[in-house]
Design a protein around this motif. Structure first.
Motif, mmCIF file in Angstrom:
data_model
loop_
_atom_site.group_PDB
_atom_site.id
_atom_site.type_symbol
_atom_site.label_atom_id
_atom_site.label_comp_id
_atom_site.label_asym_id
_atom_site.label_seq_id
_atom_site.Cartn_x
_atom_site.Cartn_y
_atom_site.Cartn_z
ATOM 1 N N LEU A 541 4.361 -0.603 4.149
ATOM 2 C CA LEU A 541 2.948 -0.564 3.743
ATOM 3 C C LEU A 541 2.056 -1.101 4.869
ATOM 4 N N VAL A 542 2.550 -2.148 5.550
ATOM 5 C CA VAL A 542 1.780 -2.697 6.660
ATOM 6 C C VAL A 542 1.552 -1.623 7.714
ATOM 7 N N ARG A 543 2.631 -0.885 8.004
ATOM 8 C CA ARG A 543 2.507 0.146 9.033
ATOM 9 C C ARG A 543 1.578 1.274 8.561
ATOM 10 N N LYS A 545 -0.978 0.940 6.536
ATOM 11 C CA LYS A 545 -2.368 0.469 6.621
ATOM 12 C C LYS A 545 -2.868 0.520 8.053
ATOM 13 N N GLU A 546 -1.981 0.120 8.959
ATOM 14 C CA GLU A 546 -2.339 0.136 10.373
ATOM 15 C C GLU A 546 -2.697 1.547 10.819
ATOM 16 N N ALA A 549 -6.023 2.724 9.377
ATOM 17 C CA ALA A 549 -7.150 2.131 10.097
ATOM 18 C C ALA A 549 -7.359 2.825 11.441
ATOM 19 N N GLU A 553 -10.826 4.830 10.617
ATOM 20 C CA GLU A 553 -11.978 4.005 10.987
ATOM 21 C C GLU A 553 -12.851 4.616 12.082
ATOM 22 N N TYR A 559 -11.463 3.890 3.247
ATOM 23 C CA TYR A 559 -10.197 4.161 2.576
ATOM 24 C C TYR A 559 -9.782 2.955 1.776
ATOM 25 N N ARG B 162 -0.783 -8.352 6.859
ATOM 26 C CA ARG B 162 -0.631 -7.372 5.769
ATOM 27 C C ARG B 162 -1.059 -5.985 6.199
ATOM 28 N N GLY B 163 -1.497 -5.837 7.433
ATOM 29 C CA GLY B 163 -1.856 -4.513 7.933
ATOM 30 C C GLY B 163 -3.345 -4.209 7.825
ATOM 31 N N ASN B 164 -4.136 -5.212 7.449
ATOM 32 C CA ASN B 164 -5.565 -4.945 7.316
ATOM 33 C C ASN B 164 -6.239 -4.947 8.686
ATOM 34 N N SER B 165 -7.186 -4.021 8.857
ATOM 35 C CA SER B 165 -7.846 -3.904 10.157
ATOM 36 C C SER B 165 -8.904 -4.990 10.306
ATOM 37 N N LYS B 167 -11.977 -4.609 10.806
ATOM 38 C CA LYS B 167 -13.160 -4.186 10.048
ATOM 39 C C LYS B 167 -13.016 -4.596 8.584
ATOM 40 N N LEU B 168 -11.813 -4.292 8.020
ATOM 41 C CA LEU B 168 -11.573 -4.634 6.614
ATOM 42 C C LEU B 168 -11.663 -6.135 6.398
#
Lengths: 666, 209
Positions: A541-543, A545-546, A549, A553, A559, B162-165, B167-168
């Protein structure tokens, strides 16, 4: 003139004597000029190995001539020869005297490369012969440095060998073998059998130190053969010592003795102190192996003064260490005798006749063991005397014993009563023990059965795992070939096109760039997916999300991820992980490239042991009936089906697009 | 004025294309490109670059060692590390050694100039894997060894892991994107300083100083 030939004479013995003869004629023809000096130096070098005293005489003759003519010519060579000669003959002070002259000469002529080389080389050899290997090494490396690859090819090979030997002595076998192999190669390239014989010798000694005795013997034997063919008497000594050592380690003592003894005799005949010392030392060790301590001691005592006189610090230390160890053993024996004697005295002082008698017996046995039969006999007599005198005392002792027995009987009766009590409890305990025995037998049986079943299960899972790994490996190979292979061929083709079709170079280059970027992406996906650290859904999931983005973005598409709680702990098989991720990527890419929407919602949930992935955008939508599905969509469906899962897409103009993939977890 | 660069990369092809790419940009000036870092100190002192680009994995001496060397006499010179993967421990080690940022090799063609600009402006990248390594190294070292990070910095690290950018995270915490970048820059510095004091205290314990 270079004198590396001192250690590495070229050619065989017969060729040698022929060369020597013609050199002698040159000397006779030029008694008072520099040709004569040069010839003398060469002559000395020629005979140095087989006739050291004559070599020394030639060198001194050459030096006198050079002094008489007041020329520097040939001096460097003579000094070098004399240093090495005295060093080999065990006269370090004389050797140092000439080495110092050599140094001064080299310093006075800094541009004369040959005299620099002679100095570094001779100094290295001198310290090496003295056993000061770390002192020798810098000189040897400097000499190697000065030698030119084309001009001094043979000398270089020789120096490589010398450096290898020094590393061997310093215990750095990796570098030793490295230099030896380099040297062997050089000598082989130049067809120089003598050099080869030395390298083989050195490799034998490398293996000896690595405790690979059979391989060591192999190299030594090869070397021995070459040296016999070359009639290299000095070389044969060293090889024999090496072989003696290897045989000693293999516990073939007779062969070891034979080789070492021969080496010793030959070393003495040729006046080679260094080799003599080595042979002596190894013979000493051999005697120790054979438990002949006195013989060993005699040999070490023979060697020590010789080593000291020679100034070989390492060897003389080794001899003294062995002697000290032997000494310590004899001290230990002395202490034992002392202890036995003092036990006699103590028993006598305490008036304990029986102990005294015993002590005499033990002391007598000790002396008998040392073959000192007279003492043993005396002591034994003392023992029997005491025994006899004790017989008179026996009666008194018997009284005392009776007394004690009576007291003991009284105690015994009391103990009997207690014992009856104990027996009762013991009977109960015994019954319990019997029951426990049965239980533990049953348990052991169960454990055994369990173990057998477990083993069976283990082999089953192991086979299964091996098959799974095989499958994954195949799939990775396929992926690599598919993705990277096609990208590479596309790059290849496009570069051809770009060269042949200048009007469309830009377009082709663009394609090449895209292929390369795609390849980088798939490489990192493949590497990521086979790393077992990433096999939880959480990491995945981390990957995801990356990636979202990264792609969304920059296009200002918002999203969100909607995930259910229990996802984190799920573990994914490699295949599932890879396909799920690739489906996800494809769908995000599609949304970014084609949807023209402003938001994407990603939902992942668990339903009936199936993982559901849903990606929905709010873009312009498509009429799938009218639009031919592209590779991307087909790929996604195929990936889902490969996992026996399902894939659906829904879209209509103006209503966004949604894809749903349902992948079974087991 | 153009930003002056030194490049260290052992792969010849990559070194050449990297040099080509840099020479295209008029705001950059390449002073030298080297295949090893054995004399990095002399080169940095001679050329006086504004920024150094350095491969992490090189034979003989690694980029990590080289950064440590540079930091011993140049506290502020920005150093951008190049790496194939960002989920191995080398990147984390490089940051602890004092690297100012890193760039994945697959992104060189598309993001090099952005990364250089960001670095010169004082920013620094941090991927989820690196964030996770920072967090787990804090746990490993036990209580009290949190590199002196503030609770806000830890919060940002957790979100990153956790993979958040960026921006987020900015939106979530109600702060600006630049503030997020500043926090990350500070995390970088604290990691570096802490690893230095760690080395010193270790040396004292082992009676080296």
């Amino acid at each position: 003139m270079l004198l590396l030939l001192v250690v590495l004479p070229v050619g065989g013995a017969r060729a040698q004597s022929a060369t020597a003869d013609s050199l002698r004629q040159v000397v006779a023809l030029h008694p008072r000029d520099t040709f004569g000096i040069k010839a003398l130096v060469k002559l000395a070098a020629e005979v140095a190995r087989n006739d050291p005293p004559r070599a020394k005489a030639y060198a001194i003759q050459g030096l006198r001539l050079a002094e008489a003519l007041q020329t520097p010519v040939g001096r460097s060579g003579c000094y070098s020869l004399l240093t090495t000669h005295y060093s080999n003959a065990g006269m370090p002070d004389s050797a140092l005297f000439y080495l110092d002259h050599l140094r001064l000469l080299a310093e006075s002529m800094p541009t004369d490369r040959d005299s620099q080389i002679n100095y570094y080389f001779t100094a290295g050899l001198f310290y090496k012969n003295r056993g000061e290997y770390d002192k020798a090494l810098p000189y040897m490396l400097k000499a190697l440095d000065q030698l030119e690859a084309d001009k001094h090819r043979l000398a270089r090979a020789g120096q490589l060998l010398n450096i290898g030997n020094t590393y061997n002595n310093l215990g750095n076998m990796r570098l030793a073998a490295d230099y030896h192999l380099k040297a062997l190669k050089e000598f082989e390239a130049q067809n120089n059998t003598r050099g080869q014989s030395f390298c083989l010798q050195s490799l034998g000694s490398d293996f000896l130190k690595l405790q690979q005795y059979k391989s060591s013997l192999y190299y030594f034997k090869q070397s021995l053969k070459l040296k016999q063919a070359l009639n290299d008497e000095r070389g044969l000594i060293t090889t024999r010592i090496g072989m003696g050592n290897a045989y000693r380690q293999l516990r073939e003592f007779e062969k070891a003795q034979q080789h070492l003894q021969q080496a010793l005799q030959e070393a003495r005949a040729l006046n080679q102190t260094q080799d003599e010392l080595k042979a002596l030392y190894d013979l000493g060790l051999l005697q120790l192996d054979l438990q002949q301590r006195d013989k060993a001691k005699a040999i070490f005592l023979d060697g020590l003064p010789l080593a000291r006189q020679r100034g070989d610090s390492l060897l003389s230390n080794k001899f003294s260490a062995q002697l000290a160890a032997l000494q310590q053993d004899s001290i230990r024996e002395l202490q034992l005798e002392k202890a036995l004697t003092s036990s006699v005295t103590m028993a006598r002082q305490a008036g304990d006749l029986e102990s005294e008698a015993d002590a005499y017996l033990k002391l007598a046995e000790w002396h008998a063991g040392k073959n000192q039969h007279e003492q043993a006999f005396g002591l034994l007599s003392r023992h029997y005397q005491l025994k006899d005198s004790m017989a008179g005392l026996q009666v008194l002792l018997q009284f005392k014993q009776l007394e004690e027995e009576y007291a003991q009987e009284k105690q015994a009766k009391e103990i009997m009563l207690l014992k009856k009590d104990q027996e009762l409890t013991q009977a109960i305990i015994a019954r319990q023990a019997a029951r426990q025995k049965i239980i533990s037998l049953v348990l052991a049986g169960l454990i055994l059965l369990g173990f057998v079943l477990f083993k069976h299960y283990q082999t089953l899972t192991r086979t299964k795992r091996a098959m799974a790994i095989e499958r994954v490996r195949n799939s990775i190979a396929r992926d690599l070939h598919d993705d990277i292979g096609s990208a590479l061929s596309s790059i290849h083709i496009n570069s051809r096109l770009a060269l042949q079709d200048p009007s469309r170079t830009q377009a082709h280059l663009q394609r090449i760039g895209e292929s390369a970027a795609g390849m980088l992406e798939s490489m990192s996906d493949i590497v990521w997916s086979i790393n077992p650290e990433n096999d939880t859904l959480e990491k995945m999931l981390v990957r995801m999300k990356e990636f979202a983005a990264d792609i969304l973005e920059p296009k200002n598409i918002s999203y969100s991820f909607q995930l259910c709680e229990e996802l984190g702990r799920i573990k994914l098989a490699v295949e599932t992980r890879k396909n799920l991720y690739l489906i996800f990527k494809e769908s995000i890419n599609n949304a970014a490239k084609y949807s023209e929407g402003s938001s994407v919602v990603i939902t992942i949930k668990l339903l009936n042991n199936c993982l559901h992935l849903c990606v929905r955008d709010n873009g312009k939508g498509f009429d799938f009936a009218a639009v031919r599905p592209g590779n991307g969509l087909l790929n996604m469906a195929e990936r889902a089906h490969a996992l026996r899962g399902q894939f659906q897409r829904q879209s209509a103009p103006g209503q966004g697009t949604e894809i749903v993939a349902a992948l079974p977890l087991t | 004025m153009a930003t002056k660069l030194l490049v260290y990369e052992d792969n010849e092809l990559l070194r050449e294309s990297l040099s080509g790419l840099i020479s295209l940009n008029s705001r950059l000036q390449l002073l030298g490109a080297f295949s090893d870092v054995l004399s990095v100190k002399e080169e940095v002192l001679r050329y006086r670059p504004d920024l150094v680009i350095m491969d992490i994995e090189m034979p003989q001496m690694s980029g990590i060692e080289a950064v440590r060397k540079i930091r011993s006499f140049q506290a502020a010179l920005p150093v951008l590390m190049l790496t194939v993967f960002d989920d191995n421990v080398h990147v984390f080690e490089a940051i602890r050694a004092g690297a100012s940022g890193y760039l994945l090799k697959k992104h060189i063609a598309s993001r090099l100039f952005d990364a250089l600009d960001e670095l010169m402006a004082g920013g620094a990248p941090m991927s989820p894997s690196i964030a996770r390594m920072v967090i787990s190294s804090m746990h490993k070292q036990g209580h009290g060894a949190d590199y002196g990070l503030t609770s806000r910095e830890k919060e940002i690290l957790t979100e990153l892991s956790r993979g958040n950018s960026y921006k987020l995270i900015a939106a979530q915490l109600g702060i600006s994107l630049d503030t997020v970048r500043t926090h990350i820059k500070n995390i970088y510095e604290k990691l570096h300083v802490h690893s230095q004091t760690e080395a010193v205290s270790k040396a004292i314990q082992e009676k080296l100083v």
